[in-house]
Scaffold this motif. Sequence first.
Motif, PDB file in Angstrom:
ATOM      1  N   THR A  93      33.492  -2.265  70.972  1.00 12.41           N
ATOM      2  CA  THR A  93      33.242  -1.026  70.711  1.00 12.41           C
ATOM      3  C   THR A  93      33.193  -0.653  69.051  1.00 12.41           C
ATOM      4  O   THR A  93      33.828  -1.573  68.253  1.00 12.41           O
ATOM      5  N   PRO A  94      32.581   0.378  68.630  1.00  9.14           N
ATOM      6  CA  PRO A  94      32.392   0.152  67.050  1.00  9.14           C
ATOM      7  C   PRO A  94      33.732   0.379  66.521  1.00  9.14           C
ATOM      8  O   PRO A  94      34.670   0.690  66.854  1.00  9.14           O
ATOM      9  N   VAL A  98      35.471   6.622  66.386  1.00 12.10           N
ATOM     10  CA  VAL A  98      34.488   7.982  66.357  1.00 12.10           C
ATOM     11  C   VAL A  98      35.364   9.015  65.807  1.00 12.10           C
ATOM     12  O   VAL A  98      36.325   9.465  66.473  1.00 12.10           O
ATOM     13  N   THR A  99      34.851   9.586  64.801  1.00 14.89           N
ATOM     14  CA  THR A  99      35.293  10.925  64.501  1.00 14.89           C
ATOM     15  C   THR A  99      34.149  11.978  64.887  1.00 14.89           C
ATOM     16  O   THR A  99      33.021  11.984  64.718  1.00 14.89           O
ATOM     17  N   ASP A 100      34.751  13.119  65.558  1.00 15.39           N
ATOM     18  CA  ASP A 100      33.533  14.086  66.264  1.00 15.39           C
ATOM     19  C   ASP A 100      33.138  14.835  64.869  1.00 15.39           C
ATOM     20  O   ASP A 100      33.943  15.724  64.433  1.00 15.39           O
ATOM     21  N   CYS A 101      31.974  14.653  64.525  1.00  8.62           N
ATOM     22  CA  CYS A 101      31.287  15.380  63.388  1.00  8.62           C
ATOM     23  C   CYS A 101      30.518  16.511  63.731  1.00  8.62           C
ATOM     24  O   CYS A 101      29.715  17.183  63.000  1.00  8.62           O
ATOM     25  N   VAL A 102      30.321  16.884  65.093  1.00 11.93           N
ATOM     26  CA  VAL A 102      29.567  17.715  65.453  1.00 11.93           C
ATOM     27  C   VAL A 102      30.320  19.214  65.640  1.00 11.93           C
ATOM     28  O   VAL A 102      31.481  19.118  66.099  1.00 11.93           O
ATOM     29  N   TRP A 104      30.662  21.671  67.448  1.00 13.65           N
ATOM     30  CA  TRP A 104      30.406  22.002  68.860  1.00 13.65           C
ATOM     31  C   TRP A 104      30.307  23.580  69.242  1.00 13.65           C
ATOM     32  O   TRP A 104      29.481  23.923  70.107  1.00 13.65           O
ATOM     33  N   ILE A 108      26.742  24.060  71.290  1.00 20.89           N
ATOM     34  CA  ILE A 108      26.676  24.550  72.575  1.00 20.89           C
ATOM     35  C   ILE A 108      25.738  26.010  72.776  1.00 20.89           C
ATOM     36  O   ILE A 108      26.287  26.881  71.877  1.00 20.89           O
TER      37      ILE A 108
ATOM     38  N   ILE B 188      31.159   1.199  75.390  1.00 18.15           N
ATOM     39  CA  ILE B 188      31.696   2.888  75.200  1.00 18.15           C
ATOM     40  C   ILE B 188      32.933   2.788  75.567  1.00 18.15           C
ATOM     41  O   ILE B 188      33.536   2.340  76.639  1.00 18.15           O
ATOM     42  N   HIS B 189      33.579   3.635  74.798  1.00 23.53           N
ATOM     43  CA  HIS B 189      35.220   3.938  75.048  1.00 23.53           C
ATOM     44  C   HIS B 189      35.275   5.223  74.964  1.00 23.53           C
ATOM     45  O   HIS B 189      34.911   6.235  74.375  1.00 23.53           O
ATOM     46  N   ASP B 292      21.388  16.981  62.306  1.00 31.17           N
ATOM     47  CA  ASP B 292      22.152  17.721  63.013  1.00 31.17           C
ATOM     48  C   ASP B 292      21.840  17.885  64.185  1.00 31.17           C
ATOM     49  O   ASP B 292      21.800  19.222  64.700  1.00 31.17           O
ATOM     50  N   ILE B 294      21.799  16.797  68.537  1.00 35.07           N
ATOM     51  CA  ILE B 294      22.484  16.060  69.791  1.00 35.07           C
ATOM     52  C   ILE B 294      21.390  15.139  70.331  1.00 35.07           C
ATOM     53  O   ILE B 294      20.433  15.509  70.697  1.00 35.07           O
ATOM     54  N   SER B 316      27.407   3.412  71.854  1.00 33.18           N
ATOM     55  CA  SER B 316      28.327   2.737  71.580  1.00 33.18           C
ATOM     56  C   SER B 316      28.054   2.459  70.097  1.00 33.18           C
ATOM     57  O   SER B 316      29.016   2.144  69.379  1.00 33.18           O
ATOM     58  N   ASP B 318      27.321   5.149  68.285  1.00 29.71           N
ATOM     59  CA  ASP B 318      27.587   6.585  67.728  1.00 29.71           C
ATOM     60  C   ASP B 318      28.993   6.763  67.040  1.00 29.71           C
ATOM     61  O   ASP B 318      30.019   6.656  67.770  1.00 29.71           O
ATOM     62  N   GLU B 319      28.978   6.933  65.786  1.00 30.52           N
ATOM     63  CA  GLU B 319      30.264   7.061  65.074  1.00 30.52           C
ATOM     64  C   GLU B 319      30.570   8.743  65.055  1.00 30.52           C
ATOM     65  O   GLU B 319      31.512   8.902  64.336  1.00 30.52           O
ATOM     66  N   GLU B 320      29.762   9.643  65.357  1.00 32.22           N
ATOM     67  CA  GLU B 320      29.778  10.874  65.002  1.00 32.22           C
ATOM     68  C   GLU B 320      30.123  11.677  66.177  1.00 32.22           C
ATOM     69  O   GLU B 320      30.289  13.042  66.143  1.00 32.22           O
ATOM     70  N   GLY B 321      30.059  11.043  67.380  1.00 26.58           N
ATOM     71  CA  GLY B 321      30.489  11.783  68.661  1.00 26.58           C
ATOM     72  C   GLY B 321      29.130  12.798  68.999  1.00 26.58           C
ATOM     73  O   GLY B 321      29.131  13.675  69.757  1.00 26.58           O
ATOM     74  N   ARG B 322      27.872  12.231  68.679  1.00 23.19           N
ATOM     75  CA  ARG B 322      26.602  13.229  68.936  1.00 23.19           C
ATOM     76  C   ARG B 322      25.994  12.722  70.032  1.00 23.19           C
ATOM     77  O   ARG B 322      24.933  13.518  70.501  1.00 23.19           O
ATOM     78  N   ILE B 324      25.665  12.114  73.848  1.00 24.88           N
ATOM     79  CA  ILE B 324      26.199  12.315  75.407  1.00 24.88           C
ATOM     80  C   ILE B 324      25.318  11.431  76.453  1.00 24.88           C
ATOM     81  O   ILE B 324      24.151  11.217  76.313  1.00 24.88           O
ATOM     82  N   SER B 345      31.775  14.632  74.269  1.00 23.68           N
ATOM     83  CA  SER B 345      32.786  15.218  73.548  1.00 23.68           C
ATOM     84  C   SER B 345      33.722  16.134  74.627  1.00 23.68           C
ATOM     85  O   SER B 345      33.157  16.736  75.355  1.00 23.68           O
ATOM     86  N   PHE B 348      32.293  19.726  74.882  1.00 23.64           N
ATOM     87  CA  PHE B 348      31.083  19.989  75.695  1.00 23.64           C
ATOM     88  C   PHE B 348      31.558  19.655  76.985  1.00 23.64           C
ATOM     89  O   PHE B 348      30.867  20.287  78.006  1.00 23.64           O
TER      90      PHE B 348
END
Lengths: 490, 490
Positions: A93-94, A98-102, A104, A108, B188-189, B292, B294, B316, B318-322, B324, B345, B348
């Motif tokens: 895994t990276p 993973v920091t959620d940069c979105v 949401w 949404i 994927i984690h 920006d 998704i 895998s 994706d470091e920003e949680g973008r 799905i 996320s 979501f």
Amino acid sequence: MPIPIDTFFLDPKFEGTLQQKIQRMISEGVLSGRFIPGAKLPSSRKLAVHLGISRITVTLAYSELVSDDYLIAKGRSGYYVSPTAPQRSRFETPKGVVTDCVDWNKAIGQRFSDQVMPEKPMDWRSYPYPFIYGQADDRIFDHSNWRQCALQALGKREFSTVTADSFERDDPELVKYIALNTLPRRGIHAKPEQILITMGAQNALWLCAHVLLNQRRMAAMENPGYPGLRVALNLARCTVASVPVDDCGMVLDALPAETDVVFTTPSHHCPTNVTMPLERRRALLELASRNDFIIVEDDYEFEMSFLNPPEPALKSLDEEGRVIYVGSFSKSLFPGLRLGYVVGSEVFIREARALRAAILRHPPGHLQRTAANFLSLGHYDALVARMGQIYRKRREIMQEAIARCGLESVGINVAGGSSFWIKTPEGVDARDLALALKDRGVLIEPGHVFFERPEDGARFFRIAYSSIESARISAGITLIAETLHSFGKR
Amino acid sequence: MPIPIDTFFLDPKFEGTLQQKIQRMISEGVLSGRFIPGAKLPSSRKLAVHLGISRITVTLAYSELVSDDYLIAKGRSGYYVSPTAPQRSRFETPKGVVTDCVDWNKAIGQRFSDQVMPEKPMDWRSYPYPFIYGQADDRIFDHSNWRQCALQALGKREFSTVTADSFERDDPELVKYIALNTLPRRGIHAKPEQILITMGAQNALWLCAHVLLNQRRMAAMENPGYPGLRVALNLARCTVASVPVDDCGMVLDALPAETDVVFTTPSHHCPTNVTMPLERRRALLELASRNDFIIVEDDYEFEMSFLNPPEPALKSLDEEGRVIYVGSFSKSLFPGLRLGYVVGSEVFIREARALRAAILRHPPGHLQRTAANFLSLGHYDALVARMGQIYRKRREIMQEAIARCGLESVGINVAGGSSFWIKTPEGVDARDLALALKDRGVLIEPGHVFFERPEDGARFFRIAYSSIESARISAGITLIAETLHSFGKR
């Protein structure tokens, strides 16, 4: 290279037979890369001794593992991990977390989680007095015949039919049974093309709402009424008129003239249980004809008519094709089954079918076939008869206890049902009551969730007898009355 | 009053065991009112002789009917219809014929039936050369273990868990397995709260579209691309940008700057099969971060990577949680199962879960548990390995035959897959080809359904090898080439 015997442990947490535990232990070892191709397994005798189980269990597990190509048997020398055993590729895994940069809140496009739905604790079985509604009673359900029917549906002969992607089509056996047997019991005559199988009644109501309504249209629903319907109507973005209910069901004078679709529960109004009498049904149909609106009849729970024969469905009186009928097996079989159906004009069913295909294709084939088998072998009718007998007894006890304790029951159903609708004394909020009762092991359902404006329902609650044993009912009702009494004294 | 023995006939059309046929015959007789309470059944010996079957079968059926309360046994005098036997109430259907008086063109608020979806004949099994895509091959599937797992899920111990209305929750066993075993195979984690079980991939894509999009937003999809996605996006009422595809997948330069959500199939582009290389994947993620947007990654068919290990999923990286992620078991288990999942996320997933609850509550519990059992016992990995071996062989034969016959295959996948994407010679419309081939017993899929403008796909078709036997492939491809050739001569 032999695998050391002391690396073998059975997972005590895994629910399954001993043989399955061994299979899982070894297949996991192979898949995770711990047991490499060519590695030699302990002999079945040694492994049996090590794990303290019988040798035949190990032998059976080994043969299963051979047929799945995890192991190979080499004559008398024993079992080895197969050179072509299933493998799992794994990736790192990276490294960076993973920091959620979105954002949401922005991402949404539509929110759905703010819809009010009844909350029910998942652990309701652990409460001594679960007056909870709409759950299956394991003690009544006919497990062994259901399993039998499921097995038959998964048999080689039927397998290809029930596992194929049937695109938009339904299981012809189930549709035929509903057309020939279920609907005639409600006085309804329908052709297979007028029937669509759905994922339970919620799915059926949602499909009806989306096909019939849009932003420029108006739907009318009962108030109080089924919260899942309110959610479905909100999603359809139509205007929703909330129509009051009296002792005969929906009050027709309160229906706005511009209504396009009326949703109603004439057999057992949800949640008060009142039955709409024939006269009001005829008046509703006449009004529909005059004002040119469509009626969606939610006929949930019609099987639970153990006091009197059920009234024929509203749809059976419909001579103009204006009524769309929604039925479900969730109450009579079990709610986790998620099978229901819609009956209506072919043009309507075609659109509903296309929408269903777009959101989920079709309900799983083998569930449909299992239900068809269970129905056609007569087990379903036997189950409904058995439930009726048990519910009748529970209802008598409920009624006696409610009267003895002086609870105010409103909206009695003449046919049966599975619950009572109770009004609290002035000044007692049913939500507070429910909280206090939960601490005493009693689950009731506060009524606010059924109302357009939750505060209008503050003094109502629902108590069902579909999941509580007869022997517990009286004590449970006494606890409700005592707690209500203590509220009065505050 | 004894029931005359010559009123007993077994229904030859009913599929079931002899015992079930007897049960059905008698329960139907009781339910329909032909056999009235108190009526005496023929002795098991007499009925057995009359029907020409063994007496034990009749005895077993009678006992089953007693336990369902259709019959009662009276000591030595025999079997009688139970006085409390299940009954069916029946109503007269209205005398006047129902004439549909509704103007359905007006009554229907939204139309869905005009969406273009691939048409597949239900009787594809009867064609000798079914190059049909996405259907289960009964010869490969592991029936007996699936049945075993279904039986276990329906066992008394698990029954209450899997048949309850679990509101919006999923089966924790299945979610855990996906989190710990399936997703790590894709790099994927994810935590359980980031996973939602869906009714197959179609349902997952529809949920993503509805949560992320609205009338003011723009979605981008591949062109050609998956028709079910186009349907889902149309229902979400967003603007849809169609983005061309080259040998490396979606062409990033063609993505409009105002795109809010990109839907892509990086592992196996649908329908051309091309795999998006690592470089393009990184570029897509960078662009997503910069603009920006998704990304919804549809990772269908990743298990079918029998040529090379599958590339890790886009998610895998994706470091920003973008990203799905959408997965499905429909290709690897069977399409009628209708189980898939979405990973994303938590915020979501919460919205998607609420929307799923509003349209269908939750996927049926016992299907979820059956799949969890099948996965956790290692049968799933064994099946995927077995499919890989068979597909690899079929693919070789396909490739050889395609080369030999001079068909033009475009967009080869490096990992495997289950189909080829073929281009017809100038002037040959694949729809005409498909029609001509159908008469010769060959099923192919014309490509126009995958294109935004169907005419752009007139010269493409898809041929899959997931449902055709190896032995038939070569002759089938030859028939395709011959028919193509005859088109050239016209």
